[in-house]
Motif scaffolding. Structure first.
Motif, PDB file in Angstrom:
ATOM      1  N   GLY A  47       1.026   2.998  -3.560  1.00 60.46           N
ATOM      2  CA  GLY A  47       1.522   3.635  -4.786  1.00 60.46           C
ATOM      3  C   GLY A  47       0.933   2.989  -6.028  1.00 60.46           C
ATOM      4  N   PRO A  48       1.580   3.199  -7.187  1.00 58.98           N
ATOM      5  CA  PRO A  48       1.022   2.659  -8.437  1.00 58.98           C
ATOM      6  C   PRO A  48       1.079   1.123  -8.480  1.00 58.98           C
ATOM      7  N   ALA A  49       2.066   0.528  -7.800  1.00 60.11           N
ATOM      8  CA  ALA A  49       2.180  -0.938  -7.650  1.00 60.11           C
ATOM      9  C   ALA A  49       1.844  -1.686  -8.934  1.00 60.11           C
ATOM     10  N   ARG A  50       2.614  -1.403  -9.969  1.00 58.02           N
ATOM     11  CA  ARG A  50       2.261  -1.967 -11.284  1.00 58.02           C
ATOM     12  C   ARG A  50       2.317  -3.484 -11.318  1.00 58.02           C
ATOM     13  N   ARG A  51       3.362  -4.052 -10.713  1.00 56.59           N
ATOM     14  CA  ARG A  51       3.448  -5.518 -10.723  1.00 56.59           C
ATOM     15  C   ARG A  51       3.157  -6.065  -9.337  1.00 56.59           C
ATOM     16  N   GLY A  52       2.293  -7.042  -9.255  1.00 57.11           N
ATOM     17  CA  GLY A  52       2.018  -7.688  -7.964  1.00 57.11           C
ATOM     18  C   GLY A  52       1.261  -6.813  -6.977  1.00 57.11           C
ATOM     19  N   GLY A  53       0.624  -5.776  -7.481  1.00 59.59           N
ATOM     20  CA  GLY A  53      -0.110  -4.866  -6.593  1.00 59.59           C
ATOM     21  C   GLY A  53      -1.254  -5.554  -5.872  1.00 59.59           C
ATOM     22  N   ASP A  54      -1.882  -6.505  -6.530  1.00 60.00           N
ATOM     23  CA  ASP A  54      -3.025  -7.182  -5.908  1.00 60.00           C
ATOM     24  C   ASP A  54      -2.587  -7.989  -4.694  1.00 60.00           C
ATOM     25  N   GLU A  55      -1.494  -8.705  -4.851  1.00 60.69           N
ATOM     26  CA  GLU A  55      -0.990  -9.522  -3.736  1.00 60.69           C
ATOM     27  C   GLU A  55      -0.511  -8.608  -2.598  1.00 60.69           C
ATOM     28  N   LEU A  56       0.149  -7.499  -2.972  1.00 59.03           N
ATOM     29  CA  LEU A  56       0.647  -6.551  -1.955  1.00 59.03           C
ATOM     30  C   LEU A  56      -0.514  -5.935  -1.165  1.00 59.03           C
ATOM     31  N   MET A  57      -1.542  -5.456  -1.867  1.00 57.33           N
ATOM     32  CA  MET A  57      -2.656  -4.798  -1.175  1.00 57.33           C
ATOM     33  C   MET A  57      -3.371  -5.788  -0.254  1.00 57.33           C
ATOM     34  N   GLN A  58      -3.579  -6.991  -0.742  1.00 59.62           N
ATOM     35  CA  GLN A  58      -4.232  -7.995   0.102  1.00 59.62           C
ATOM     36  C   GLN A  58      -3.410  -8.254   1.368  1.00 59.62           C
ATOM     37  N   TRP A  59      -2.099  -8.347   1.190  1.00 59.11           N
ATOM     38  CA  TRP A  59      -1.225  -8.587   2.346  1.00 59.11           C
ATOM     39  C   TRP A  59      -1.286  -7.418   3.331  1.00 59.11           C
ATOM     40  N   VAL A  60      -1.223  -6.191   2.817  1.00 63.56           N
ATOM     41  CA  VAL A  60      -1.217  -5.024   3.721  1.00 63.56           C
ATOM     42  C   VAL A  60      -2.541  -4.949   4.488  1.00 63.56           C
ATOM     43  N   VAL A  61      -3.651  -5.157   3.792  1.00 59.81           N
ATOM     44  CA  VAL A  61      -4.963  -5.089   4.454  1.00 59.81           C
ATOM     45  C   VAL A  61      -5.050  -6.148   5.556  1.00 59.81           C
ATOM     46  N   GLU A  62      -4.685  -7.368   5.227  1.00 60.40           N
ATOM     47  CA  GLU A  62      -4.800  -8.448   6.218  1.00 60.40           C
ATOM     48  C   GLU A  62      -3.858  -8.227   7.394  1.00 60.40           C
TER      49      GLU A  62
END
Ligand code: THG
Length: 292
Positions: A47-62
């Protein structure tokens, strides 16, 4: 057809909470199930993941990469999150997506080269959603021109004409099909994709697969290269894999004007035939279209 599983999606009731809590188990289980269901790519929609999106995406990918070796489609409008996800992808990633909204191309295109990625070019312009097939063509030409200028070749561009819900606007449903019939001439060598489940948004859950499957067959007539789909619709996967050629033939003939005698069709053929009539605008959509 290349199938991209849509199910790892933060908006989902079942998996959204696990993603927010960084609970790896359910996310990995879903990734494995989508892989077993035959998906070629997995879409990771945060989603738009305005706050902490970078950490979330990295976690989901890994997390997902520990469970599957499928390539990933990173689905977010947050550029910082996209960048963070791209950095940790093992396989060639698909950036989902880059649109023609002001600033988006300029920010997104360099990432495609830098990470040796492919991109979904979303035909969403400065004025929003294109109104017909011609506006889609104009946006596609602009997008491909600018992507080429940035050093991206057509084989890495997957054009998404944007499928929209039948319950909202039949003309948009038709325009998307019409545009796909023109894409080969407009941008030769480009690939194509569509978020198939969009077409059934707003329809009762048990009826959505009928719309999704039939719409996919209609788009396949014009060479649809890939689609973002519900991985667990087994019949849809079968159709995409060429295992229901009789159904595909019926739908394609109806698109060319053939009007079958409904009383001679099997129950399965009837499902598709009635749904073609709705998706081509010959019958008005209501939630009861299969019963008429
Ligand atoms: N084009 C591109 N990317 C896209 C879309 C598109 N990404 C998002 C979306 N459209 C495709 N993905 C989904 C994911 C889920 C659903 C629809 C499209 C969906 N889910 C159910 C719901 O919301 O009711 C069930 C969710 C649940 O499990 O609770 O409909 O067009 N490039």
């Amino acid at each position: 057809m290349i199938l991209i599983g849509e199910n790892i999606n933060i908006m989902s009731k079942s998996i959204g909470a696990a993603m927010k809590e960084r609970n790896a188990g359910p996310v990995q289980e879903l990734a494995r199930a989508e892989t077993t269901a035959g998906m070629d790519y997995l879409d990771l929609n945060i989603g738009p993941a305005r706050r902490g999106g970078d950490e979330l995406m990295q976690w989901v990918v890994e997390t997902v990469q520990e469970a599957t070796d499928r390539p990933l489609s990173l689905d977010t409008t947050n550029q910082v999150a996209m960048e963070a996800g791209l950095k940790v992808c093992k396989n060639k990633p698909l950036i989902n997506s880059i649109s023609l909204q002001p600033g988006r191309l300029e920010a997104g295109l360099p990432m495609v080269r830098e990470h040796n990625a492919s991109m979904i070019g979303l035909l969403w312009g400065a004025e929003g959603m294109p109104r017909d097939a011609n506006e889609r063509c104009a946006l596609a030409v602009e997008l491909v021109y600018k992507a080429n200028e940035a050093g991206i070749s057509n084989e890495d561009i997957w054009i998404d004409p944007i499928a929209s819900p039948i319950s909202v606007e039949i003309n948009q449903v038709k325009s998307c099909v019409e545009f796909l019939s023109m894409i080969g001439e407009i941008c030769p060598g480009c690939k194509s994709t569509v978020g198939l489940s969009n077409v059934s948004n707003g329809a009762p859950a048990h009826l959505r697969p009928y719309l999704n499957r039939t719409y996919m067959v209609m788009l396949m007539k014009h060479g649809l290269y890939s689609a973002i789909v519900d991985a667990f619709d087994q019949e849809l996967v079968k159709v995409a894999r060429g295992e229901m050629p009789g159904i595909v033939d019926l739908v394609w003939r109806m698109m060319d004007g053939y009007q079958p005698d409904f009383s001679s069709l099997s129950p399965k053929e009837l499902e598709y035939a009635k749904t073609v009539r709705v998706l081509t605008g010959q019958t008005l959509y209501s939630h009861f279209w299969l019963q008429i």
